[in-house]
Design a protein around this motif. Sequence first.
Motif, PDB file in Angstrom:
ATOM      1  N   GLY A  31       0.772  -1.236   0.000  1.00 38.93           N
ATOM      2  CA  GLY A  31       0.000   0.000   0.000  1.00 38.93           C
ATOM      3  C   GLY A  31       0.799   1.278   0.000  1.00 38.93           C
ATOM      4  N   ALA A  32       2.139   1.195   0.036  1.00 43.53           N
ATOM      5  CA  ALA A  32       2.957   2.406   0.036  1.00 43.53           C
ATOM      6  C   ALA A  32       2.960   3.056  -1.343  1.00 43.53           C
ATOM      7  CB  ALA A  32       4.386   2.075   0.457  1.00 43.53           C
ATOM      8  N   SER A  33       3.103   4.371  -1.358  1.00 43.80           N
ATOM      9  CA  SER A  33       3.400   5.080  -2.595  1.00 43.80           C
ATOM     10  C   SER A  33       4.898   4.911  -2.851  1.00 43.80           C
ATOM     11  CB  SER A  33       3.063   6.567  -2.462  1.00 43.80           C
ATOM     12  OG  SER A  33       1.691   6.741  -2.178  1.00 43.80           O
ATOM     13  N   VAL A  34       5.271   4.440  -4.021  1.00 46.42           N
ATOM     14  CA  VAL A  34       6.657   4.035  -4.273  1.00 46.42           C
ATOM     15  C   VAL A  34       7.299   4.906  -5.337  1.00 46.42           C
ATOM     16  CG1 VAL A  34       8.145   2.156  -5.063  1.00 46.42           C
ATOM     17  CG2 VAL A  34       6.202   1.657  -3.576  1.00 46.42           C
ATOM     18  N   ALA A  47      10.126   0.740 -15.903  1.00 47.49           N
ATOM     19  CA  ALA A  47       9.809   0.131 -14.611  1.00 47.49           C
ATOM     20  C   ALA A  47       8.517   0.705 -14.040  1.00 47.49           C
ATOM     21  CB  ALA A  47      10.955   0.348 -13.635  1.00 47.49           C
ATOM     22  N   VAL A  48       8.336   2.015 -14.150  1.00 54.29           N
ATOM     23  CA  VAL A  48       7.107   2.651 -13.658  1.00 54.29           C
ATOM     24  C   VAL A  48       5.904   2.151 -14.442  1.00 54.29           C
ATOM     25  CG1 VAL A  48       5.875   4.852 -13.481  1.00 54.29           C
ATOM     26  CG2 VAL A  48       8.262   4.694 -12.748  1.00 54.29           C
ATOM     27  N   ILE A  60       2.670   5.085  -8.124  1.00 54.81           N
ATOM     28  CA  ILE A  60       4.028   4.728  -8.531  1.00 54.81           C
ATOM     29  C   ILE A  60       4.599   5.867  -9.360  1.00 54.81           C
ATOM     30  CG2 ILE A  60       5.494   2.981  -9.592  1.00 54.81           C
ATOM     31  CD1 ILE A  60       3.657   1.816  -7.459  1.00 54.81           C
ATOM     32  N   SER A  61       5.775   6.321  -8.999  1.00 53.42           N
ATOM     33  CA  SER A  61       6.455   7.347  -9.781  1.00 53.42           C
ATOM     34  C   SER A  61       7.927   6.985  -9.879  1.00 53.42           C
ATOM     35  CB  SER A  61       6.277   8.729  -9.150  1.00 53.42           C
ATOM     36  OG  SER A  61       6.787   8.747  -7.825  1.00 53.42           O
ATOM     37  N   GLY A  62       8.682   7.768 -10.635  1.00 54.01           N
ATOM     38  CA  GLY A  62      10.084   7.437 -10.831  1.00 54.01           C
ATOM     39  C   GLY A  62      10.942   8.671 -10.997  1.00 54.01           C
ATOM     40  N   ILE A  63      12.190   8.545 -10.596  1.00 51.29           N
ATOM     41  CA  ILE A  63      13.166   9.630 -10.754  1.00 51.29           C
ATOM     42  C   ILE A  63      14.456   9.038 -11.304  1.00 51.29           C
ATOM     43  CG2 ILE A  63      14.526  11.421  -9.613  1.00 51.29           C
ATOM     44  CD1 ILE A  63      12.376  11.537  -7.444  1.00 51.29           C
ATOM     45  N   ALA A  64      14.892   9.549 -12.436  1.00 52.22           N
ATOM     46  CA  ALA A  64      16.174   9.130 -12.999  1.00 52.22           C
ATOM     47  C   ALA A  64      17.268  10.018 -12.411  1.00 52.22           C
ATOM     48  CB  ALA A  64      16.152   9.236 -14.520  1.00 52.22           C
TER      49      ALA A  64
END
Length: 270
Positions: A31-34, A47-48, A60-64
């Motif tokens: 349940g976490a925001s990842v 991956a996102v 779900i979000s991502g940072i390069a």
Amino acid sequence: MKIDLQGRTAIVTGSTAGIGRAPAEGLARAGASVIVNGRTQSRVDEAVRQMRAEFPEGVISGIAADLSTAKGANAFIAETPAADILVNNVGTAFLRNYDGLKDIVAIPDRDWLGLFELNVMSGIRLSRHYLPRMVSKGWGRVVFVSSESAVNTPKEMLDYGMTKTAQLAVSRGLAEAVAGTGVTVNCVLPGPTRSEILGDYIAKQAEEAGITLEEAEQGFLQALRPTTLIRRFATTDEVANMIVYVCSEQASATSGAALRVDGGVVRFIA
């Protein structure tokens, strides 16, 4: 046991694949925001995309960002200034053929320093930003993904082992610094695992020798990790289970610990 991390924001560094990807998925499942991280935008985006498809209700979000540099860490922090959970997973190793002392003394400075910047300083830089904010909220989890190589120094990867031992020292020191605050800091120590880096190495060995992947894994264990008790490589999900647990509310009495998921490779009782 039901682990519920709804309302928590989790960062997992180096999480586009392998040992990092599995706990990112496990935390999302809880349940976490990842927030996913990798060096290249294309890998992060993919991956996102995959994780959003698997967890359509999740955030779900991502940072390069290249976390081996202060510039990369600062850029990452600028995009996500606060988090409840930080999994310092990003890292690598140089897998070499070992032929005694001559190979150890031949390791160049750039390899020692490069591994230290990525494997150790990435976690230090992020922890010194996020930890004080966790303390101010009275809850937080920091996990360093180390290795059984931290306590079972591998002569064939001495530079890597050095960085993993350093992570133990850093995590214990940080745990003591935040004692009594509701924030915990721990290390997880995987053993041989079917991760992207080691898995690719074993697959190449199998192809070159004309043997199966399982035979190559067994050859690796017999030659380099003969004390294994499970007599196989762990899966990334098996490692992730420990990481997700230590990030949970249920693990509130565990801090400053080195938690082994090494298949019994290390011959310690404690």
